[in-house]
Design a protein around this motif. Structure first.
Motif, PDB file in Angstrom:
ATOM      1  N   PRO B 277       0.844  -1.182   0.000  1.00 12.13           N
ATOM      2  CA  PRO B 277       0.000   0.000   0.000  1.00 12.13           C
ATOM      3  C   PRO B 277       0.877   1.228   0.000  1.00 12.13           C
ATOM      4  O   PRO B 277       1.969   1.203   0.558  1.00 12.13           O
ATOM      5  CB  PRO B 277      -0.753  -0.109   1.319  1.00 12.13           C
ATOM      6  CG  PRO B 277       0.086  -0.968   2.187  1.00 12.13           C
ATOM      7  CD  PRO B 277       0.872  -1.865   1.293  1.00 12.13           C
ATOM      8  N   ASP B 282      -2.388  10.319   5.866  1.00 10.59           N
ATOM      9  CA  ASP B 282      -3.738   9.856   5.715  1.00 10.59           C
ATOM     10  C   ASP B 282      -4.711  10.664   6.537  1.00 10.59           C
ATOM     11  O   ASP B 282      -4.769  10.569   7.742  1.00 10.59           O
ATOM     12  CB  ASP B 282      -3.833   8.388   6.091  1.00 10.59           C
ATOM     13  CG  ASP B 282      -5.215   7.855   5.787  1.00 10.59           C
ATOM     14  OD1 ASP B 282      -5.712   8.182   4.702  1.00 10.59           O
ATOM     15  OD2 ASP B 282      -5.773   7.166   6.619  1.00 10.59           O
ATOM     16  N   TYR B 288      -7.375   0.600   8.238  1.00 16.59           N
ATOM     17  CA  TYR B 288      -6.698  -0.279   7.281  1.00 16.59           C
ATOM     18  C   TYR B 288      -6.884  -1.728   7.679  1.00 16.59           C
ATOM     19  O   TYR B 288      -7.248  -2.026   8.800  1.00 16.59           O
ATOM     20  CB  TYR B 288      -5.183  -0.015   7.262  1.00 16.59           C
ATOM     21  CG  TYR B 288      -4.820   1.418   7.303  1.00 16.59           C
ATOM     22  CD1 TYR B 288      -4.997   2.197   6.172  1.00 16.59           C
ATOM     23  CD2 TYR B 288      -4.334   1.987   8.453  1.00 16.59           C
ATOM     24  CE1 TYR B 288      -4.678   3.527   6.205  1.00 16.59           C
ATOM     25  CE2 TYR B 288      -4.016   3.327   8.486  1.00 16.59           C
ATOM     26  CZ  TYR B 288      -4.187   4.089   7.368  1.00 16.59           C
ATOM     27  OH  TYR B 288      -3.883   5.405   7.387  1.00 16.59           O
ATOM     28  N   GLY B 292      -2.177  -3.176   5.752  1.00 14.60           N
ATOM     29  CA  GLY B 292      -2.022  -1.747   5.564  1.00 14.60           C
ATOM     30  C   GLY B 292      -2.752  -1.211   4.343  1.00 14.60           C
ATOM     31  O   GLY B 292      -2.558  -0.061   3.958  1.00 14.60           O
ATOM     32  N   TYR B 294      -6.307  -0.102   2.315  1.00 14.55           N
ATOM     33  CA  TYR B 294      -7.534   0.522   2.771  1.00 14.55           C
ATOM     34  C   TYR B 294      -8.606  -0.510   3.056  1.00 14.55           C
ATOM     35  O   TYR B 294      -8.629  -1.573   2.464  1.00 14.55           O
ATOM     36  CB  TYR B 294      -8.060   1.496   1.721  1.00 14.55           C
ATOM     37  CG  TYR B 294      -7.501   2.876   1.923  1.00 14.55           C
ATOM     38  CD1 TYR B 294      -7.446   3.417   3.206  1.00 14.55           C
ATOM     39  CD2 TYR B 294      -7.006   3.616   0.873  1.00 14.55           C
ATOM     40  CE1 TYR B 294      -6.912   4.676   3.407  1.00 14.55           C
ATOM     41  CE2 TYR B 294      -6.476   4.876   1.071  1.00 14.55           C
ATOM     42  CZ  TYR B 294      -6.436   5.398   2.339  1.00 14.55           C
ATOM     43  OH  TYR B 294      -5.920   6.628   2.552  1.00 14.55           O
TER      44      TYR B 294
END
Ligand code: SF4
Ligand code: SF4
Ligand code: SF4
Ligand code: SF4
Lengths: 218, 562
Positions: B277, B282, B288, B292, B294
């Motif tokens: 990712p 962010d 997450y 990691g 989304y």
């Protein structure tokens, strides 16, 4: 703000178990915010007392949460309203307990909290100490990071030489070395020359115990 | 049935919500999935802003995805240029998203400018949040390469094959290094093995731990590879990279079918790259998964929802997604944003209220709310002279989980029902139910979305459980306050049980975990009072686990009655 922690129930119960009419007194300011003595915690402690004292038919627990326990006027008002009570269990900080004791002079007032430090919440449910209220603030020379409180040895001319890898404290590898933080911050501010200045031994008695501040009219 | 009815009733309350919703959707970035989403939403009649981080629209994943991507991309680009509903802004990126569904205020950085813009919904799409790296970057010139590199050396016809490949007699593949099955890598890997077989004379071996060929066309490719003579070796868990005296590279693993350790030396070893990712700063506050990427690992969010209503994830930012799955995402995200902004999304939240006078502005609820539904708002009491901010709940983002209510140290938050079905979740009502408990009763706080349904199911299928069990329905076990537990013990009950959703399947994301922590703390307090920890229990039960539910409560009864 002031951060406090609830005492274990056994300790509280030992103080209070031979009283019948008990007022559990919270505080709506600092200790509410640090989850130690607000309305919710007062409710929990009151409930615990009721369960523990279920055999005592005369046990009466009342609850109250003034906005601030450390205000004479607020506690006086409370005293005028309260009926018969044998003892008060205060869930304020030490200042609160003593304010209450100063007004309810005829009955004992017990602390249900341990007042621990001045700090701030770093995350949900996590409070960290930030200031020791030393009375002679140094933050101007240390990039806004307090060495008196956050350095494990309270050094004014740090670091101590034992700083661990990754900028951790020699005394406690879990904690950041305050002087590494100070260095990094000063570096960013281009104020590293402050690191080279020697700081005279600090006057730790800047405020004589007990501290009193008398502000003039403004 | 019952739930549907409740929802329909509730829908009457939520209509009108859409009237003050902004009818614009922000889509970022303009990957294939992003472009597709934008076009899909435009088809539904909404306006779209398409953000692109780079100076022009692009897709860096073309190497790995199907060969068709380049053409797909070009045709998408043309369509987007013509579409009047879509406005492309580049180079720009999102810094943070404030606000709630229907009224997001998005902080956008474009060139050196930073500005806020209002959007009704946000779709985070595609690969600007993902990048591929060869796993063995430091093995230069050793004969190990990534699929992307192999693809480039191979070209697509016999004439484009580079001499490096032509020289090789044996080529071995490990499709996916990380062990998790990657459809994308499997797809491209299969394709390369076929190309190798067709365009060169080398032997091709593929080491697989588990091969899943459920995406469009994969099964066919797999068969083709077998027919062309690619040899598949199914290995057990781990493989090792080895080398011999001549410097040849090889691979050692345990063959499951032969049940033997095997070693294979080859000229080229192709190892699938890892998708990582790339979430920089962010400001989304949407959580997450364990790797990691989304989207929290929670079944209720699949496929595209995030913990914040009105923000959706599409394609590669959700992890290693192939085209087929991405297409499903695209449709879902488009439909979700459309439903949200046109009032078809029946939302049954917002029955929780802050009593402004009692709020001490401790920010606990703001930190706790899993759906980011609470913000500071000006004090609502007109009598209050000075301007003061207190916590305020935004109904359009709130899902009525009650986590904030259970955590508020000032007891300033409670359910305030607009309508009967939610009555029972208020403090007053829960305490009333607790007061009715008799000495031998076992109160079981049941999450309405899981354990309560299991309990209902148990009744339906005539599973018997003791009448001493008193079920108290709560919206989520995260709503059960410590005070509820202690009040129950005041009634001299033998024990108290909390029953909520299984881990990673909590309807309210972390309500069950919060409840678990709370139980741990409550047990400590109880221990101080001489009440054993076995008298406070917590179990995690799915909505269909009627048998398990009955077993758990019977065990609990037994445990605390002795
Ligand atoms: S008594 Fe005063 S100082 Fe102590 S917690 Fe309450 S408000 Fe803060
Ligand atoms: S130097 Fe540290 S302890 Fe002293 S007043 Fe400043 S912050 Fe507080
Ligand atoms: S948790 Fe309660 S007191 Fe704290 S900000 Fe929220 S409503 Fe106010
Ligand atoms: S009930 Fe749940 S979703 Fe609603 S504001 Fe409170 S914590 Fe957030």
């Amino acid at each position: 703000m002031i951060v406090a922690e609830r005492k274990p129930f056994e300790e509280i119960w030992n103080m209070i178990s031979h009283y019948n009419r008990i007022l559990v007194l919270g505080c709506g300011t600092c200790v509410t915010i640090c989850w130690a003595g607000g309305e919710k915690e007062v409710g929990i402690l009151a409930s615990q007392l009721k369960i523990a004292g279920e055999k005592n038919n005369e046990l009466i627990i009342t609850e109250s949460v003034p906005e601030r326990q450390c205000e004479i006027e607020m506690i006086q008002e409370l005293k005028d309203k309260e009926g018969n009570i044998d003892a008060i269990l205060s869930m304020g900080c030490g200042a609160g307990v003593q304010t209450v004791a100063g007004i309810f002079t005829d009955i004992p007032v017990f602390p249900a909290l341990n007042t621990t430090f001045l700090g701030m919440p770093e995350a949900e449910g996590l409070w960290v100490e930030m200031c020791s209220a030393c009375g002679d603030c140094y933050l101007a020379y240390t990039g806004g990071i307090c060495p008196v409180t956050r350095c494990g040895k309270g050094l004014l001319n740090g670091p101590c030489g034992g700083t661990r890898k990754g900028g951790k404290c020699e005394i406690d590898p879990e904690k950041d070395c305050a002087w590494v933080l100070i260095y990094r911050r000063l570096e960013k501010l281009s104020m590293l020359d402050l690191m080279e200045q020697y700081r005279e031994p600090k006057n730790y008695r800047a405020v004589k115990r007990p501290g009193i501040i008398r502000a003039t009219a403004r | 049935m019952k739930k549907t009815r409740e929802k329909t009733e509730l829908s009457e309350l939520t209509t009108g919500e859409k009237d003050n919703f902004v009818k614009n959707v922000l889509v970022t970035a303009s990957s294939v999935s992003g472009m597709k989403t934008a076009l899909e939403i435009s088809r539904l009649g909404l306006k779209i802003t398409l953000l692109e981080k780079e100076t022009e629209l692009q897709d860096n994943h073309a190497d790995i995805v199907d060969q068709g991507t380049v053409e797909i991309r070009n045709s998408l680009l043309q369509k987007i240029e013509k579409d009047k509903n879509i406005n492309v802004v580049s180079p720009a990126s999102i810094i943070k998203i404030e606000g709630t569904a229907g009224n997001f205020s998005v902080k956008i950085k474009k060139d050196n400018d930073v500005f806020f813009q209002k959007y009704g919904a946000v779709v985070i799409a595609g690969q600007n949040l993902t990048e591929t790296v060869p796993v063995f970057l430091n093995f230069h010139n050793t004969g190990i390469m990534s699929q992307q590199k192999l693809g480039r050396l191979l070209g697509d016809s016999p004439h484009t094959v580079s001499p490096v490949i032509r020289k090789a007699k044996t080529i071995a593949f490990v499709f996916n290094d990380s062990g998790e099955n990657s459809r994308k890598l499997t797809m491209s890997g299969l394709k390369y093995t076929c190309l190798l077989k067709k365009n060169t004379n080398c032997e091709v071996y593929v080491f697989i731990s588990h091969l899943i060929v459920d995406s469009g066309g994969m099964e066919k490719l797999y068969r083709e590879a077998r027919v062309l003579g690619v040899i598949f070796i199914k290995y057990n868990e781990n493989y090792k990279i080895i080398s011999n005296k001549n410097g040849s590279i090889g691979i050692a693993a345990k063959d499951i079918f032969l049940d033997a350790d095997i070693e294979l030396f080859c000229d080229i070893l192709v190892i699938g790259e890892k998708f990582i990712p790339c979430i920089q700063e962010d400001g989304l506050k949407t959580g997450y998964d364990t790797e990691g990427f989304y989207q929290d690992a929670n079944v209720y969010l699949y496929p595209v929802s995030s913990r914040r209503r009105g923000i959706y994830f599409v394609g590669e930012c959700r992890g290693d997604q192939d085209m087929m799955r991405t297409n499903v995402d695209v449709l879902n995200a488009a439909l979700n944003s459309y439903e949200l902004l046109s009032g078809f999304d029946i939302h049954s939240g917002g029955n929780v209220k802050v009593e402004s006078e009692k709020c001490k502005v401790c920010l606990t609820c703001i930190r706790v709310c899993p759906h980011q539904a609470i913000r500071l708002v000006p004090f609502s009491d007109p009598a209050q002279q000075e301007a003061k901010n207190v916590a305020g709940i935004f109904p359009e983002a709130c899902y009525d989980c009650g986590a904030c209510s259970a955590m508020c140290p000032a007891k300033a938050i409670d359910f305030e029902f607009k309508r009967a079905p939610l009555n029972e979740y208020s403090d007053e009502q829960i305490l009333k139910e607790i007061e009715c408990l008799k000495q031998d009763d076992l109160p079981v706080f049941c999450c309405a979305e899981s354990a309560f349904l299991a309990a209902e199911r148990a009744v339906e299928i005539n599973l018997y459980y003791s009448p001493r069990v008193k079920i108290i329905r709560v919206p989520c076990i995260g709503r059960v306050d410590l005070i509820h537990l202690f009040k129950a013990f005041e009634q001299k009950v033998p024990g108290v049980l909390l029953a909520g959703c299984p881990e990673q399947a909590c309807t309210h994301l972390e309500g069950n975990i919060r409840a678990k922590d709370r139980v741990k703390y409550a047990r400590e307090l109880l221990k101080g009072m001489g009440i054993g920890e076995e008298r406070l229990g917590i179990v995690f039960i799915g909505p269909d686990m009627a048998h398990r539910f009955v077993r758990e409560i019977s065990e609990m009864l037994e445990r605390c009655s002795t």
